[in-house]
Design a protein around this motif. Structure first.
Motif, PDB file in Angstrom:
ATOM      1  N   LYS A  99      26.501  45.900  33.334  1.00  0.00           N
ATOM      2  CA  LYS A  99      26.649  45.023  34.494  1.00  0.00           C
ATOM      3  C   LYS A  99      27.764  44.015  34.266  1.00  0.00           C
ATOM      4  CE  LYS A  99      23.871  42.668  37.950  1.00  0.00           C
ATOM      5  NZ  LYS A  99      22.511  42.261  38.361  1.00  0.00           N
ATOM      6  N   ASP A 102      28.628  41.217  39.715  1.00  0.00           N
ATOM      7  CA  ASP A 102      27.840  41.849  40.769  1.00  0.00           C
ATOM      8  C   ASP A 102      28.086  43.346  40.891  1.00  0.00           C
ATOM      9  OD1 ASP A 102      30.417  41.622  41.602  1.00  0.00           O
ATOM     10  OD2 ASP A 102      29.945  41.038  43.664  1.00  0.00           O
ATOM     11  N   ARG A 103      28.659  43.963  39.854  1.00  0.00           N
ATOM     12  CA  ARG A 103      28.909  45.403  39.915  1.00  0.00           C
ATOM     13  C   ARG A 103      28.556  46.047  38.587  1.00  0.00           C
ATOM     14  NH1 ARG A 103      35.222  46.728  38.897  1.00  0.00           N
ATOM     15  NH2 ARG A 103      35.636  45.187  37.275  1.00  0.00           N
TER      16      ARG A 103
END
Length: 272
Positions: A99, A102-103
């Protein structure tokens, strides 16, 4: 530990890299448990003890692979897997999501023996520098895994809310003073499950979560098979032991204790 050198897959770094698929699970030789997704319970329950392991503020399911630290009793001498079903956590190797804010980034363990730059197996990028269909398939597998991970989190959060889990310890005796104890995991308390209200049990049944709980409870009998696997492994170890090894073994009279390995506590989106 399974992942030893996981790095993001990029065209700049991996343009000429390939993955040679092989049915060799030697990379899992030192883990005695791995995470399991709830969707895997029906296939795994007849092969492994399914337990629950605490990790920071959450609980996740795991399968027990061995009764001693750094021991995988499902791994054969040739590196093959001795069970009909192989957990998805193991099958996804050498790939894993990492991670980044946010991706999620696709990562690969470059120390995987099938990783090469000689063109053996499946290429990661085509001549135009685009991910190959092989990589697209890997991404789909990991995306599905991640989705099931979130569903499993919700399932386990409900078990915590209902206070159904209790610490458990497995004790195995092989005779001749050989005793093994495995701790560091939890199981559903049958009495607490039976004490739930009819409304709660109905809600669990409607979401198929009640079935998962009984698959977990029924899988506890597999600990007896692990004892048999351990006995066979000890016979092999004894047959190949040197006189010094045998003397050392006779002098160790205390019970051998182990814990569910750290691999079982790893989140789905981080290298183990």
């Amino acid at each position: 530990m399974i992942y030893r050198s996981a790095v993001p897959v990029t065209g700049a770094r991996h343009f000429d890299c390939s993955i040679e698929a092989r049915q060799d699970y030697a990379f899992s030789s030192e883990v005695n448990s791995v995470p399991l997704m709830a969707v895997e319970f029906p296939l795994a329950a007849s092969e492994y003890p399914i337990v629950f392991v605490a990790s920071e503020n959450e609980v996740l399911p795991a399968v027990i692979l061995g009764l001693r630290d750094k021991q995988n009793l499902y791994l054969t001498e040739t590196g093959s897997w001795d069970a009909r079903y192989v957990p998805a956590f193991v099958r996804r190797y050498p790939f894993v999501f990492s991670k980044d804010e946010d991706r999620f980034l696709l990562c690969i363990d470059e120390r995987f023996e099938g990783f090469n730059r000689e063109g053996r197996g499946e290429r990661l990028f085509d001549q135009e520098g685009k991910p190959t269909q092989y990589v697209e398939n890997v991404l789909k597998f990991l995306q599905d895994y991640q989705a099931h991970f979130h569903r499993t989190q919700a399932f386990c959060a409900k078990l915590k809310e209902l206070e159904l889990l209790e610490p458990m310890q497995a004790q195995v005796s092989l005779g001749a003073g050989n005793q093994f104890s495995l701790s560091g995991f939890m199981a559903v308390d049958r009495a607490k499950l039976k004490a739930l209200s009819g409304e709660t049990l109905q809600a669990l049944a409607q979401t198929d979560e009640l079935e998962l709980l009984y698959l977990h409870l029924n899988s506890m009998r597999i600990f007896d098979r692990l004892k048999d696997r351990l006995g066979r492994q000890q016979m092999k170890d004894t047959a190949s032991a040197t006189p010094d090894d045998e003397a050392e073994g006779r002098s160790a009279a205390s019970p051998k204790r182990g814990r569910a390995s750290e691999a079982a506590k790893e989140p789905a989106d981080a290298p183990a």
